[in-house]
Design a protein around this motif. Sequence first.
Motif, PDB file in Angstrom:
ATOM      1  N   PHE A   1       0.877   5.084   1.061  1.00 33.43           N
ATOM      2  CA  PHE A   1       0.143   6.009   1.923  1.00 33.43           C
ATOM      3  C   PHE A   1       0.506   7.453   1.583  1.00 33.43           C
TER       4      PHE A   1
ATOM      5  N   THR B   1      -9.653  -4.650  13.183  1.00 38.76           N
ATOM      6  CA  THR B   1      -8.654  -3.628  13.489  1.00 38.76           C
ATOM      7  C   THR B   1      -8.964  -2.950  14.811  1.00 38.76           C
TER       8      THR B   1
ATOM      9  N   GLU C   1      -2.754   1.861   8.864  1.00 41.39           N
ATOM     10  CA  GLU C   1      -1.862   0.808   8.370  1.00 41.39           C
ATOM     11  C   GLU C   1      -2.400  -0.570   8.739  1.00 41.39           C
TER      12      GLU C   1
ATOM     13  N   ILE D   1      -2.561   7.035  12.098  1.00 38.03           N
ATOM     14  CA  ILE D   1      -1.742   6.481  11.017  1.00 38.03           C
ATOM     15  C   ILE D   1      -1.511   4.990  11.241  1.00 38.03           C
ATOM     16  N   LYS D   2      -1.215   4.602  12.470  1.00 37.47           N
ATOM     17  CA  LYS D   2      -1.030   3.181  12.762  1.00 37.47           C
ATOM     18  C   LYS D   2      -2.332   2.410  12.572  1.00 37.47           C
TER      19      LYS D   2
ATOM     20  N   TRP E   1       0.841  -1.189   0.000  1.00 35.05           N
ATOM     21  CA  TRP E   1       0.000   0.000   0.000  1.00 35.05           C
ATOM     22  C   TRP E   1       0.879   1.242   0.000  1.00 35.05           C
TER      23      TRP E   1
ATOM     24  N   GLN F   1      -5.003   9.585   3.393  1.00 37.41           N
ATOM     25  CA  GLN F   1      -5.425   9.780   4.780  1.00 37.41           C
ATOM     26  C   GLN F   1      -5.253  11.229   5.184  1.00 37.41           C
TER      27      GLN F   1
ATOM     28  N   THR G   1      -5.473  -1.487   6.488  1.00 38.93           N
ATOM     29  CA  THR G   1      -5.165  -1.972   5.141  1.00 38.93           C
ATOM     30  C   THR G   1      -4.676  -3.419   5.178  1.00 38.93           C
TER      31      THR G   1
END
Length: 240
Positions: A5, A84, A162, A158-159, A3, A33, A165
């Motif tokens: 970003f 997630t 990630e 952000i984590k 991916w 994002q 995805t």
Amino acid sequence: MAWRFEVYETLGSTSDLCKEKAEAGAPERLAVQALFQTSGRGTRGRSWVDPGGNLAISLLFKPQNPEIFLTACPFLTALALYETAQSFCPSKAEFLLKWPNDLLLNERKMAGVLIEAGGIASNRWVVVGIGANLAQAPDVPGRQLAALSEVAPAVDPIKFGEALTAEMDRWIASWNDHGFEVIRRAWLERAHPVGRHLAVQRGETYITGSFSGLDEQGRLLLALPGGETIPVVTGDILLG
């Protein structure tokens, strides 16, 4: 392919930018994002309020068979969101999926999905926009919302993106290998239980009944009081 970003401090809409890049020929597996989104959009023309510190991300796909992918996509995305969010909790939390792709925490909406498709024959694309309340739930009159911070330590958006995805990849691989039935069963295991009273809202019209599962196309099956069961293709689901 990994991916890619693109993270922005502020954007109007991650999906709008992602669609622009898709139309310009950007390859798939692009994640756009924003740490703060000013003009987020939800389903049926609603706005998605972002008070900051939450997840605002859009994912670009270019499937070979867009129609088939669009049938499975709401459920793949919902499962990825569920797993997630659960992975960031120190203990099992009361997450629940609401048809087709809302994530609830303690019966209140924590995350939502907006799926859009377009392009020409040589450049068909699907953009999956995802908003999740991580740090705080916005104050929206008439709506009960939740944030992941109620059950988990502070989460870096952000984590979270990630990890999301990676979960999308896992569920898409499962779908490719085993078909939609595996996805349908996994979704049902995490969703409002069969027999749950609910209403389907379409504008000012309400159809009440009880949840009777999903059919092989992912349509919600609504058992009516008179004994008939009907498939639901679209509408807002109100859990009773």
